[in-house]
Every structure is written in C-alpha cells, then in structure tokens.
Design a protein around this motif. Structure first.
Motif, PDB file in Angstrom:
ATOM      1  N   LYS A  11      69.904 -42.425-122.980  1.00 51.59           N
ATOM      2  CA  LYS A  11      68.817 -43.404-123.182  1.00 51.59           C
ATOM      3  C   LYS A  11      68.873 -44.548-122.172  1.00 51.59           C
ATOM      4  CE  LYS A  11      67.387 -40.959-126.591  1.00 51.59           C
ATOM      5  NZ  LYS A  11      66.700 -39.779-126.093  1.00 51.59           N
ATOM      6  N   LEU A  12      69.181 -44.204-120.949  1.00 49.63           N
ATOM      7  CA  LEU A  12      69.245 -45.182-119.871  1.00 49.63           C
ATOM      8  C   LEU A  12      67.922 -45.919-119.694  1.00 49.63           C
ATOM      9  CD1 LEU A  12      70.829 -46.321-117.392  1.00 49.63           C
ATOM     10  CD2 LEU A  12      69.883 -44.409-116.082  1.00 49.63           C
ATOM     11  N   LEU A  13      66.817 -45.182-119.800  1.00 48.92           N
ATOM     12  CA  LEU A  13      65.507 -45.807-119.584  1.00 48.92           C
ATOM     13  C   LEU A  13      65.103 -46.763-120.705  1.00 48.92           C
ATOM     14  CD1 LEU A  13      63.443 -42.795-118.155  1.00 48.92           C
ATOM     15  CD2 LEU A  13      64.806 -44.488-116.934  1.00 48.92           C
ATOM     16  N   ASN A  14      65.823 -46.720-121.822  1.00 48.15           N
ATOM     17  CA  ASN A  14      65.546 -47.634-122.928  1.00 48.15           C
ATOM     18  C   ASN A  14      66.315 -48.948-122.821  1.00 48.15           C
ATOM     19  OD1 ASN A  14      65.358 -44.696-124.534  1.00 48.15           O
ATOM     20  ND2 ASN A  14      63.732 -46.160-124.961  1.00 48.15           N
ATOM     21  N   GLU A  15      67.190 -49.063-121.846  1.00 52.43           N
ATOM     22  CA  GLU A  15      68.005 -50.271-121.723  1.00 52.43           C
ATOM     23  C   GLU A  15      67.141 -51.475-121.354  1.00 52.43           C
ATOM     24  OE1 GLU A  15      71.353 -49.756-119.132  1.00 52.43           O
ATOM     25  OE2 GLU A  15      72.151 -48.094-120.327  1.00 52.43           O
ATOM     26  N   PRO A  16      67.505 -52.655-121.885  1.00 58.45           N
ATOM     27  CA  PRO A  16      66.748 -53.869-121.546  1.00 58.45           C
ATOM     28  C   PRO A  16      66.746 -54.084-120.036  1.00 58.45           C
ATOM     29  CG  PRO A  16      68.353 -54.313-123.280  1.00 58.45           C
ATOM     30  CD  PRO A  16      68.615 -52.915-122.786  1.00 58.45           C
ATOM     31  N   GLN A  17      65.648 -54.520-119.525  1.00 55.24           N
ATOM     32  CA  GLN A  17      65.500 -54.834-118.097  1.00 55.24           C
ATOM     33  C   GLN A  17      65.608 -53.607-117.186  1.00 55.24           C
ATOM     34  OE1 GLN A  17      64.727 -58.050-116.921  1.00 55.24           O
ATOM     35  NE2 GLN A  17      64.371 -58.313-119.100  1.00 55.24           N
ATOM     36  N   TRP A  18      65.475 -52.391-117.753  1.00 56.29           N
ATOM     37  CA  TRP A  18      65.589 -51.184-116.928  1.00 56.29           C
ATOM     38  C   TRP A  18      64.606 -51.222-115.753  1.00 56.29           C
ATOM     39  CZ3 TRP A  18      61.790 -47.745-115.608  1.00 56.29           C
ATOM     40  CH2 TRP A  18      62.207 -46.699-114.784  1.00 56.29           C
ATOM     41  N   PHE A  19      63.357 -51.531-116.024  1.00 58.39           N
ATOM     42  CA  PHE A  19      62.333 -51.485-114.983  1.00 58.39           C
ATOM     43  C   PHE A  19      62.615 -52.505-113.882  1.00 58.39           C
ATOM     44  CE2 PHE A  19      57.946 -52.495-113.419  1.00 58.39           C
ATOM     45  CZ  PHE A  19      57.739 -51.295-112.765  1.00 58.39           C
ATOM     46  N   TYR A  20      63.043 -53.689-114.258  1.00 55.72           N
ATOM     47  CA  TYR A  20      63.404 -54.731-113.290  1.00 55.72           C
ATOM     48  C   TYR A  20      64.560 -54.240-112.409  1.00 55.72           C
ATOM     49  CZ  TYR A  20      65.354 -59.068-111.466  1.00 55.72           C
ATOM     50  OH  TYR A  20      65.847 -60.028-110.635  1.00 55.72           O
ATOM     51  N   LYS A  21      65.565 -53.632-113.025  1.00 54.65           N
ATOM     52  CA  LYS A  21      66.717 -53.116-112.275  1.00 54.65           C
ATOM     53  C   LYS A  21      66.283 -51.987-111.339  1.00 54.65           C
ATOM     54  CE  LYS A  21      69.933 -54.189-115.982  1.00 54.65           C
ATOM     55  NZ  LYS A  21      70.736 -53.617-117.080  1.00 54.65           N
ATOM     56  N   PHE A  22      65.374 -51.148-111.820  1.00 52.09           N
ATOM     57  CA  PHE A  22      64.872 -50.059-110.990  1.00 52.09           C
ATOM     58  C   PHE A  22      64.199 -50.616-109.734  1.00 52.09           C
ATOM     59  CE2 PHE A  22      61.192 -47.519-109.708  1.00 52.09           C
ATOM     60  CZ  PHE A  22      61.830 -46.350-109.309  1.00 52.09           C
ATOM     61  N   LYS A  23      63.304 -51.596-109.898  1.00 49.93           N
ATOM     62  CA  LYS A  23      62.594 -52.169-108.756  1.00 49.93           C
ATOM     63  C   LYS A  23      63.572 -52.830-107.781  1.00 49.93           C
ATOM     64  CE  LYS A  23      59.104 -54.672-110.261  1.00 49.93           C
ATOM     65  NZ  LYS A  23      57.775 -55.256-110.537  1.00 49.93           N
ATOM     66  N   GLN A  24      64.600 -53.472-108.309  1.00 48.09           N
ATOM     67  CA  GLN A  24      65.617 -54.074-107.436  1.00 48.09           C
ATOM     68  C   GLN A  24      66.346 -52.986-106.651  1.00 48.09           C
ATOM     69  OE1 GLN A  24      68.123 -56.472-110.092  1.00 48.09           O
ATOM     70  NE2 GLN A  24      67.626 -58.185-108.752  1.00 48.09           N
ATOM     71  N   GLN A  25      66.711 -51.920-107.332  1.00 48.48           N
ATOM     72  CA  GLN A  25      67.487 -50.849-106.715  1.00 48.48           C
ATOM     73  C   GLN A  25      66.732 -50.177-105.564  1.00 48.48           C
ATOM     74  OE1 GLN A  25      70.765 -49.814-106.123  1.00 48.48           O
ATOM     75  NE2 GLN A  25      70.807 -50.344-108.283  1.00 48.48           N
ATOM     76  N   ILE A  26      65.411 -50.004-105.721  1.00 53.83           N
ATOM     77  CA  ILE A  26      64.640 -49.349-104.657  1.00 53.83           C
ATOM     78  C   ILE A  26      64.063 -50.369-103.674  1.00 53.83           C
ATOM     79  CG2 ILE A  26      64.076 -47.391-106.148  1.00 53.83           C
ATOM     80  CD1 ILE A  26      61.144 -48.497-106.182  1.00 53.83           C
ATOM     81  N   LYS A  27      64.383 -51.641-103.889  1.00 53.71           N
ATOM     82  CA  LYS A  27      63.868 -52.722-103.036  1.00 53.71           C
ATOM     83  C   LYS A  27      62.338 -52.656-102.957  1.00 53.71           C
ATOM     84  CE  LYS A  27      68.102 -53.004-100.280  1.00 53.71           C
ATOM     85  NZ  LYS A  27      68.953 -52.322-101.209  1.00 53.71           N
ATOM     86  N   TYR A  28      61.726 -52.561-104.134  1.00 54.24           N
ATOM     87  CA  TYR A  28      60.271 -52.447-104.232  1.00 54.24           C
ATOM     88  C   TYR A  28      59.584 -53.697-103.714  1.00 54.24           C
ATOM     89  CZ  TYR A  28      55.607 -52.107-106.169  1.00 54.24           C
ATOM     90  OH  TYR A  28      54.239 -52.072-106.309  1.00 54.24           O
ATOM     91  N   GLU A  29      58.606 -53.481-102.855  1.00 57.26           N
ATOM     92  CA  GLU A  29      57.762 -54.571-102.372  1.00 57.26           C
ATOM     93  C   GLU A  29      56.326 -54.238-102.709  1.00 57.26           C
ATOM     94  OE1 GLU A  29      58.339 -55.753 -98.327  1.00 57.26           O
ATOM     95  OE2 GLU A  29      60.505 -55.526 -98.466  1.00 57.26           O
ATOM     96  N   ASN A  30      55.658 -55.140-103.400  1.00 57.01           N
ATOM     97  CA  ASN A  30      54.280 -54.911-103.804  1.00 57.01           C
ATOM     98  C   ASN A  30      53.373 -54.909-102.580  1.00 57.01           C
ATOM     99  OD1 ASN A  30      51.856 -54.697-105.068  1.00 57.01           O
ATOM    100  ND2 ASN A  30      52.156 -56.412-106.442  1.00 57.01           N
TER     101      ASN A  30
END
Length: 146
Positions: A11-30
């Motif tokens: 249940k990794l995707l259920n962890e708090p702040q998962w989406f924020y951590k994902f965007k940080q990890q891929i260095k997402y730029e809007n």
C-alpha cells in the motif's frame, strides 16, 4: 509461479504525501500540459508483454495532447512506484489524476482501459482522482520488503 501479482502489496500509494514525494522524485516541472508518466523496467517480462499496449497508450495520449514521460525504474523511483509497468497522470496544473497500473489481468497487454478512460475524462473536463492499487496482473514488484 503465477503471473498474477498484486500491484501494491505494501500500500505504498496510500502513504501520506505519496503524490508530493513522487513529483519530487521525478523532478516534475509544470509545463501547463497534462502529463502521463509511464514507469517501466526493461528487465521485467511484463514490460515486454505490454509493449503493444505501451505504444498504443503513447499514441493515444499524444493524439489527446497529453505529454508522455517515459521513465525506467530506478533505485530512487522504487520509493514511490511499487510495481511496473505503472502510470501516473497529472492534469495541466500538475495535480493528481491517476496512479496505478497500465492494466490488469493475466496478459496485462490487452489494456483494460484504466489510463485511456482517465485521459479521455480529463480531456472532457473531469478529474477522476483515481488511485488504483488494489489490482492483480503481470507486474514486477519493485518496492523493497522490510
């Protein structure tokens, strides 16, 4: 050994702040475009099985004006992506739309339409905010077991 594997056993995707951590990890730029991030592992047989679906999904996304970002699974991505092949969709503001597998079932190559449906809905103005991690299919688990 069965080909049916849980996508997100821990249940990794259920962890708090998962989406924020994902965007940080891929260095997402809007960039003001909706994006489809596809994470695959070239050493995973399931990626090979999904090759046709991956091409169809990329073509479909490009036709809909969705930017496709292809990433290979890495040690750092293992902290945010439990299995591959995986997909994450973000809207043009960089907000969460979808996270989970490309498809489910034995072959995982036919495409059950998760990602295509989410993109179609997003382009029509609807954000499903769909987290689909309780599925079984041909996935290569990447999260480390404690």
């Amino acid at each position: 050994m069965t080909q049916l594997t849980d996508f997100d056993t821990n249940k990794l995707l259920n962890e708090p702040q998962w989406f924020y951590k994902f965007k940080q990890q891929i260095k997402y730029e809007n960039n003001q475009h909706a994006s489809l991030v596809i994470v695959t592992d070239p050493n995973c047989g399931c990626t090979f099985q999904a090759k046709t679906h991956l091409k169809q999904l990329t073509d479909f996304s490009n036709q809909k004006g969705v930017q496709v970002i292809n990433l290979e699974q890495s040690k750092s991505l293992q902290a945010v992506i439990p299995s591959t092949p995986a997909a994450v969709v973000l809207d043009k503001k960089g907000e969460f739309v979808y996270a989970g597998p490309l498809s489910e079932g034995l072959g995982c190559a036919q495409g059950s339409g998760f990602v295509e449906t989410v993109i179609t809905n997003l382009m029509a103005g609807f954000n499903n905010e769909l987290l689909l991690n309780n599925t079984k299919g041909c996935y290569c688990t990447t999260s480390t077991q404690a």
